[in-house]
Design a protein around this motif. Structure first.
Motif, PDB file in Angstrom:
ATOM      1  N   TYR A  71       0.839  -1.205   0.000  1.00 10.48           N
ATOM      2  CA  TYR A  71       0.000   0.000   0.000  1.00 10.48           C
ATOM      3  C   TYR A  71       0.870   1.249   0.000  1.00 10.48           C
ATOM      4  O   TYR A  71       0.545   2.248  -0.658  1.00 10.48           O
ATOM      5  CB  TYR A  71      -0.935   0.024   1.210  1.00 10.48           C
ATOM      6  N   ARG A  72       1.989   1.204   0.711  1.00  8.17           N
ATOM      7  CA  ARG A  72       2.915   2.343   0.704  1.00  8.17           C
ATOM      8  C   ARG A  72       3.465   2.568  -0.694  1.00  8.17           C
ATOM      9  O   ARG A  72       3.605   3.716  -1.128  1.00  8.17           O
ATOM     10  CB  ARG A  72       4.061   2.099   1.683  1.00  8.17           C
ATOM     11  N   ALA A  73       3.786   1.499  -1.401  1.00 10.48           N
ATOM     12  CA  ALA A  73       4.278   1.636  -2.776  1.00 10.48           C
ATOM     13  C   ALA A  73       3.205   2.266  -3.666  1.00 10.48           C
ATOM     14  O   ALA A  73       3.502   3.111  -4.511  1.00 10.48           O
ATOM     15  CB  ALA A  73       4.700   0.268  -3.318  1.00 10.48           C
ATOM     16  N   THR A  74       1.952   1.876  -3.467  1.00  9.74           N
ATOM     17  CA  THR A  74       0.854   2.451  -4.241  1.00  9.74           C
ATOM     18  C   THR A  74       0.721   3.936  -3.954  1.00  9.74           C
ATOM     19  O   THR A  74       0.597   4.751  -4.874  1.00  9.74           O
ATOM     20  CB  THR A  74      -0.470   1.740  -3.900  1.00  9.74           C
ATOM     21  N   LEU A  75       0.738   4.299  -2.688  1.00  2.00           N
ATOM     22  CA  LEU A  75       0.551   5.697  -2.307  1.00  2.00           C
ATOM     23  C   LEU A  75       1.712   6.585  -2.732  1.00  2.00           C
ATOM     24  O   LEU A  75       1.546   7.788  -2.907  1.00  2.00           O
ATOM     25  CB  LEU A  75       0.331   5.810  -0.797  1.00  2.00           C
ATOM     26  N   SER A  76       2.893   6.011  -2.908  1.00  2.00           N
ATOM     27  CA  SER A  76       4.057   6.803  -3.305  1.00  2.00           C
ATOM     28  C   SER A  76       4.141   7.009  -4.818  1.00  2.00           C
ATOM     29  O   SER A  76       5.015   7.734  -5.290  1.00  2.00           O
ATOM     30  CB  SER A  76       5.344   6.158  -2.795  1.00  2.00           C
ATOM     31  N   ALA A  77       3.249   6.407  -5.571  1.00  2.00           N
ATOM     32  CA  ALA A  77       3.244   6.578  -7.028  1.00  2.00           C
ATOM     33  C   ALA A  77       2.872   8.008  -7.384  1.00  2.00           C
ATOM     34  O   ALA A  77       2.225   8.715  -6.604  1.00  2.00           O
ATOM     35  CB  ALA A  77       2.258   5.603  -7.667  1.00  2.00           C
TER      36      ALA A  77
END
Length: 188
Positions: A71-77
């Motif tokens: 989820y962190r990877a998604t939000l950092s996009a």
């Protein structure tokens, strides 16, 4: 330690428009998300000429405390999005050729589905409310795990000669010769 979980129903909006080639009569695309939507089954939202937008289905968006890294990877996009997976309808005579099966906020799970290429898979931009909801979940449940480099075991693997050839052959010179053949029969 028990896993924390949160769930929110998300409506999936699919657009059907005329195809641009003679091989595809229709082009299908997941275009929007409806957080907190009620149940639906291919309900028409908007019609403009031959282009139709449907509220195809409402699926649960499940968040798990064990997946917060994804989820962190998604939000950092640059543009955070949810991955929506639609599979081909099992019945060729079905009125709609696609069945929505999954919506995920994990960049890693979404990438796995995109790599498979099985079905219609789209990354749809998230509304600001969903970004905030997922961000709050990650802030509450994410636990940093330190990187631990693997160490090789010290077992000696060069001492055994497994796979060196057929043990029934007595000659040391050619251990790969088939058993039962001699050098006089044309193998030497």
């Amino acid at each position: 330690m028990a896993l924390a979980r949160a769930s929110l129903p998300v409506g999936i909006v699919v657009r059907k428009s005329p195809g641009v080639t003679r091989w595809a009569a229709w082009a299908w695309k997941v275009t929007a998300l409806l957080p907190g939507a009620g149940p639906a089954r291919w309900r028409v939202i908007r019609r403009e000429g031959e282009t139709v937008e449907y509220h195809a289905a409402t699926l649960p968006l499940d968040l798990w405390s064990s997946d917060t890294e994804g989820y962190r990877a998604t939000l950092s996009a640059r543009e955070p999005g949810l991955v929506v997976v639609l599979r081909s309808a099992e019945d060729p005579a079905a009125p709609m050729p696609w069945t929505p099966v999954l919506v995920t906020a994990s960049a890693y799970e979404g990438q796995d589905y995109m790599d498979s290429g099985d079905g219609l898979i789209e990354c749809v931009p998230m509304p600001a409310g969903l970004i905030a909801w997922i961000g709050d979940f990650v802030a509450a449940h994410h636990v940093e795990t330190p990187f631990v480099k693997r160490r090789r075991d010290r077992a000696r693997v060069d001492t055994a000669e497994e796979g060196r050839g057929d043990p029934r052959i007595r000659q040391e010179a050619d251990v790969y010769r088939a058993p039962g053949l001699s050098t006089r029969e044309g193998t030497g």
